[in-house]
Design an enzyme around this catalytic site. Structure first.
Site, PDB file in Angstrom:
ATOM      1  N   CYS A 202       0.932  -1.236  -0.172  1.00 32.68           N
ATOM      2  CA  CYS A 202      -0.044   0.176   0.059  1.00 32.68           C
ATOM      3  C   CYS A 202       0.750   1.247  -0.175  1.00 32.68           C
ATOM      4  O   CYS A 202       1.576   1.699  -1.054  1.00 32.68           O
ATOM      5  CB  CYS A 202      -0.900  -0.133   1.098  1.00 32.68           C
TER       6      CYS A 202
ATOM      7  N   HIS B 251      -3.381  -5.567   2.696  1.00 37.95           N
ATOM      8  CA  HIS B 251      -2.830  -5.565   3.970  1.00 37.95           C
ATOM      9  C   HIS B 251      -3.451  -6.874   4.802  1.00 37.95           C
ATOM     10  O   HIS B 251      -4.252  -7.736   4.009  1.00 37.95           O
ATOM     11  CB  HIS B 251      -3.511  -4.507   4.831  1.00 37.95           C
TER      12      HIS B 251
END
Ligand code: GLN
Length: 253
Positions: free
Chosen positions: A95, A198
């Site tokens: 990310c 994640h």
């Protein structure tokens, strides 16, 4: 005995939604096979040399943390990370880490965050956040025993686009992925793997963990072929259950 060194870059600033679990998964899956692992944490003002580690992990962070890091990157780490990427070190970036490896990140409020420029990708912040569980299909993980599906969680406003020399990691089956528009998730360039996933990514997806460990061992020990399999019954049951819930079907594993 085999040995690997993992570097966790900015662990105190880039560590969202259990990103540190990725380090634990890499370490444990090595140790269960008798591979010795050393984890080095490198943060602001710490020296960083690309030849001192086998696997580099960069987690996610909010725009604020990313803007703090940009100054530290310009003091030498930027060139070191570029060298690591080009020389084929194994890198996993999640990310905010994915965004920082790219050419630039223009936030939703129009600020430019200077990035590393190691991978030909770029990110524009959108007005909406792309949040939820994510499932994507990776051709490079598929084999006769494994469906190549990876599961995780995403939360980003950035929308990322890939340049011509960079391949996506996979095709999105559920969720948004890189930008919510082209149907792709993640980026692969040399041995650098970038993803929006994640949650933690690697504990949920042991096949991807083993893929990264294998690449790192092949780099360090030319002639190394493959890892001995582990009993993944619990991990597989957890992964299959989450994919079934998200996709409404059984995975083929
Ligand atoms: N700040 C970035 C975004 O919102 C990354 C967030 C994250 O790492 N989850 O797009």
């Amino acid at each position: 005995m085999y040995e690997l060194t993992i570097c966790h870059l900015y662990p105190d600033l880039l560590n969202l939604y259990g990103d540190r679990g990725n380090i634990i998964a890499l370490t444990k899956r090595c140790e269960w096979r008798g591979i010795q692992v050393r984890v080095k944490q490198v943060s602001l003002n710490d020296p960083f040399r690309p030849d001192e580690f086998d696997i580099l992990f960069i987690g996610g962070g909010q725009d604020y943390e990313q803007s703090i890091i940009q100054d530290d990157l310009q003091k030498g780490k930027r060139d070191a990370v570029r060298e690591a990427v080009e020389s084929g070190r194994v890198i996993l970036a999640v990310c905010g880490g994915l965004q920082l490896l790219g050419r630039y990140y223009r936030t939703h409020d129009g600020k430019d965050i200077e990035c590393i420029g190691a991978v030909d990708l770029w990110t524009h912040g959108g007005q909406e956040r792309l949040i939820g569980n994510l499932v994507f299909e990776c051709e490079f993980l598929k084999n006769e025993h494994f469906d190549g599906l990876v599961a995780g969680f995403e939360n980003h406003s950035g929308k990322t686009w890939l340049g011509p020399g960079v391949k996506p990691m996979g095709r999105v089956l559920k969720g948004f992925g890189l930008n919510g528009e082209d149907g792709f998730e993640g980026a692969i360039y040399r041995n650098t793997y970038c993803t929006y996933t994640h949650g933690s990514l690697l504990p949920k997806n042991p096949a991807l963990t083993d893929h990264l460990i294998t690449l790192a061992l092949r780099n360090r020990y030319p002639g190394f072929e493959s890892l001995e399999p582990l009993n993944d019954a619990f991990e597989s049951a957890a992964r299959d259950a989450v994919i079934k819930r998200l996709m409404g079907k059984n995975s083929s594993r």
